[in-house]
Design a protein around this motif. Sequence first.
Motif, PDB file in Angstrom:
ATOM      1  N   PRO A  33       0.804  -1.235   0.000  1.00 53.81           N
ATOM      2  CA  PRO A  33       0.000   0.000   0.000  1.00 53.81           C
ATOM      3  C   PRO A  33       0.836   1.284   0.000  1.00 53.81           C
ATOM      4  O   PRO A  33       0.352   2.326  -0.436  1.00 53.81           O
ATOM      5  CB  PRO A  33      -0.822  -0.107   1.287  1.00 53.81           C
ATOM      6  N   VAL A  34       2.068   1.215   0.475  1.00 56.59           N
ATOM      7  CA  VAL A  34       2.876   2.439   0.572  1.00 56.59           C
ATOM      8  C   VAL A  34       4.114   2.432  -0.320  1.00 56.59           C
ATOM      9  O   VAL A  34       4.604   3.485  -0.710  1.00 56.59           O
ATOM     10  CB  VAL A  34       3.301   2.725   2.026  1.00 56.59           C
ATOM     11  N   LEU A  35       4.630   1.258  -0.646  1.00 61.73           N
ATOM     12  CA  LEU A  35       5.853   1.151  -1.435  1.00 61.73           C
ATOM     13  C   LEU A  35       5.503   0.952  -2.902  1.00 61.73           C
ATOM     14  O   LEU A  35       4.896  -0.046  -3.279  1.00 61.73           O
ATOM     15  CB  LEU A  35       6.711  -0.016  -0.928  1.00 61.73           C
ATOM     16  N   LYS A  36       5.875   1.909  -3.705  1.00 57.43           N
ATOM     17  CA  LYS A  36       5.580   1.877  -5.136  1.00 57.43           C
ATOM     18  C   LYS A  36       6.841   1.517  -5.922  1.00 57.43           C
ATOM     19  O   LYS A  36       7.957   1.715  -5.453  1.00 57.43           O
ATOM     20  CB  LYS A  36       5.038   3.233  -5.610  1.00 57.43           C
ATOM     21  N   VAL A  37       6.648   1.021  -7.121  1.00 57.79           N
ATOM     22  CA  VAL A  37       7.770   0.621  -7.972  1.00 57.79           C
ATOM     23  C   VAL A  37       8.749   1.784  -8.146  1.00 57.79           C
ATOM     24  O   VAL A  37       9.968   1.593  -8.100  1.00 57.79           O
ATOM     25  CB  VAL A  37       7.260   0.110  -9.335  1.00 57.79           C
ATOM     26  N   ASP A  38       8.237   2.979  -8.312  1.00 53.08           N
ATOM     27  CA  ASP A  38       9.096   4.143  -8.531  1.00 53.08           C
ATOM     28  C   ASP A  38       9.917   4.531  -7.311  1.00 53.08           C
ATOM     29  O   ASP A  38      10.826   5.357  -7.421  1.00 53.08           O
ATOM     30  CB  ASP A  38       8.267   5.338  -8.998  1.00 53.08           C
TER      31      ASP A  38
END
Length: 87
Positions: A33-38
Amino acid sequence: MTEPKLPPQNIDAEQHVLGSILIDEDAIFKVAPVLKVDHFYDKRNKDVYTAMIGLLEKGSPIDHLLLKEELRLSPYLKEGIHHILLT
């Protein structure tokens, strides 16, 4: 001429996060929910995390074998580096 600034990065921390997801089956539910690929700086780590998210979206468990297969079937493996990360 000034050199362009690099964004903050910690490749070891990125790899620890990915390793934690492989070790703890519930970790992906905590970080997704908080860690995005970017958020990943290293392209290899971005690719591995993208594959992990792909497994999550398919409802598959995230383990070493399934992740390796997900990478093999994806365009990410074209660079030929992910076998090193997953051995």
